[in-house]
Design an enzyme around this catalytic site. Structure first.
Site, mmCIF file in Angstrom:
data_model
loop_
_atom_site.group_PDB
_atom_site.id
_atom_site.type_symbol
_atom_site.label_atom_id
_atom_site.label_comp_id
_atom_site.label_asym_id
_atom_site.label_seq_id
_atom_site.Cartn_x
_atom_site.Cartn_y
_atom_site.Cartn_z
ATOM 1 C CD GLN A 259 -3.069 -0.621 0.296
ATOM 2 O OE1 GLN A 259 -3.161 0.576 -0.335
ATOM 3 N NE2 GLN A 259 -4.201 -1.284 0.102
ATOM 4 C CD GLU A 309 0.791 -11.120 -5.284
ATOM 5 O OE1 GLU A 309 1.413 -10.537 -6.398
ATOM 6 O OE2 GLU A 309 -0.196 -10.571 -4.842
ATOM 7 C CG ASN A 359 -5.943 -5.321 -1.629
ATOM 8 O OD1 ASN A 359 -6.518 -4.541 -2.265
ATOM 9 N ND2 ASN A 359 -4.901 -4.890 -1.030
ATOM 10 C CB CYS A 387 -7.227 1.390 -5.391
ATOM 11 S SG CYS A 387 -6.577 0.686 -7.150
ATOM 12 C CD GLU A 433 -7.546 0.684 -1.403
ATOM 13 O OE1 GLU A 433 -7.091 -0.366 -1.544
ATOM 14 O OE2 GLU A 433 -6.701 1.659 -2.253
#
Length: 440
Positions: A259, A309, A359, A387, A433
């Site tokens: 972030q 990820e 996310n 975002c 966000e």
């Protein structure tokens, strides 16, 4: 908004998130009527125009999401927290292009649009959200490439070499610089010479004032390259920088997601923990986990964390972060979420409650990820962090909340949007966000 403060000081004490906002449920929002939606919504107009999207009844989640969109993003916080407002970015990406004076070796940010053909690159001296250290490194890089006999690479087919600069910093005082370079037709000897000159400039020359912790160089013939596609080459210093979030230390690689607002991230992660209602018997599924910040910040409150990820180096960071912080109930999987998640969830038989946190980047999550989450009965609670909620994320919201659609292979009980919480992670911009709580 949450991150506004008059003095810009970073207040490290964190107020319990329950005291920061009053939960606003969709049923209480103005104009929200599940039984009789009135007027033509944006969703109706869009569906009428392109004839696509989920096939939903008149009082659908699609229309209700569209009707609720305006009040959703107007929710605000009591100003009880005062994180950094000026110079808060821990990562900045600087382009190289023609400046207002026509110099093709100007380092800064773009103004204008490609369609209008009026793009110019302007320096960032006036930008309040970029820290002085980032500006200093950008100015030094500009000085270096203007001394270089090699040109800047504005359009790949037109030649040139010097491309963008990424600067990352941390509260530890660490500074990482990553220079992207188009090799064109240079041989290995010529490339080695350029790398040596760049290193000399930032270690012994004028750039030494930047006191870089890490200097990386990446040869790239594409707009964006991962480490696997074209390795980041460490020219000087340490391979990683480190940052602290919620009493945990995180290792950060050149291309790992983190972030951009560290103090804001602490508030965000506290909210995720409380909204997830995670308990000691809960399994947390962290999709697009980056360096593991969300999962690891919740690890001591849950039974197990499973992270997914795509960036291999970020997964390596996440595993190191878990070990360094003494956390042993986490596992991290490397690969595309659309490849890893369906296989992981299709055979899910764990009786423990499963909570998912998603996310993703601005592109949202893949359709196969949506299908896998919907089809997994164990997931009753989903936190979607975006975002850019008005972009591709909206498509994900619709697919997660629409009735089953065999044509689109959307099976399983649909989710319902329950709570929306905006976070002003980007002071001095119009963006925020959004954390959207979906339940079923």
């Amino acid at each position: 908004m949450m991150l506004r403060s008059e003095d810009g000081k970073d207040q490290r004490s964190i107020t319990p998130i329950a005291a920061l906002f009053q939960p606003v449920f969709l049923s209480s929002l103005p104009g929200w009527d599940c039984r009789q939606p009135t007027g033509e919504t944006a969703a109706k107009r869009r569906r009428r125009k392109d004839g696509e999207g989920c096939s939903l009844p008149a009082s659908s989640w699609e229309e209700r999401l569209a009707d609720a969109a305006t009040p959703l993003w107007r929710l605000s916080y009591q100003e009880q927290l005062q994180p950094t407002v000026n110079g808060y970015r821990n990562k900045s990406t600087f382009s190289v292009n023609r400046g207002p004076d026509g110099n093709p070796k100007t380092v800064g940010l773009y103004v204008g649009t490609g369609r209008a053909r009026n793009i110019v690159c302007v320096r960032t001296d006036h930008m309040k959200n970029i820290p002085l250290k980032h500006k200093q490194v950008a100015q030094c890089y500009e000085q270096f490439i203007r001394r270089s006999p090699l040109g800047s690479c504005i359009l790949f087919h037109e030649g040139g070499h010097w491309r963008e600069l990424v600067v990352r910093t941390s509260q530890h005082g660490h500074t990482m610089a990553v220079v992207t370079f188009h090799p064109q037709h240079l041989g290995q000897e010529a490339l080695a010479a350029q790398k040596a000159l760049l290193k000399e400039f930032f270690t012994c020359g004028p750039g030494a004032a930047c006191a870089l912790t890490s200097l990386y160089f990446q040869e790239s013939t594409m707009t964006r390259c991962s480490h696997e596609q074209s390795p980041f080459q460490l020219l000087h210093g340490e391979p990683h920088i480190f940052e602290d979030v919620l009493d945990l230390t995180f290792r950060i690689s050149p291309d790992a997601f983190f972030q951009v607002n560290t103090s804001g991230a602490e508030v965000l992660y506290q909210a995720v923990r409380e909204l997830s209602q995670a308990a000691t018997n809960t399994v947390l599924l962290d999709v697009c986990c980056g360096t593991g910040t969300i999962g690891l910040s919740l690890a001591r409150h849950v039974s197990k964390v499973i992270g997914v990820e795509i960036v291999q180096k970020a997964v390596e960071d996440a595993r190191w972060n878990a070990a360094f912080n003494g956390i042993s109930n986490c596992e991290f999987h490397s690969g595309k979420a659309e490849a890893v998640l369906p296989e992981l969830l299709s055979s899910w038989e764990d009786a423990r409650p499963l909570v998912a946190v998603v996310n993703p980047s601005r592109a949202g999550i893949h359709h196969r990820v949506v299908r896998a989450i919907r089809s997994c009965r164990a997931i009753r609670r989903l936190l979607y962090i975006s975002c850019k909620p008005e972009g591709e994320a909206m498509r994900n919201f619709l697919e997660l909340c629409c009735p089953p659609n065999p044509r689109k292979k959307l099976e399983g009980e649909p989710f319902a949007p329950t709570l929306a919480v905006p976070f002003d992670m980007f002071p001095h911009t119009a963006h925020c966000e959004l954390v959207l709580l979906l339940t079923r």
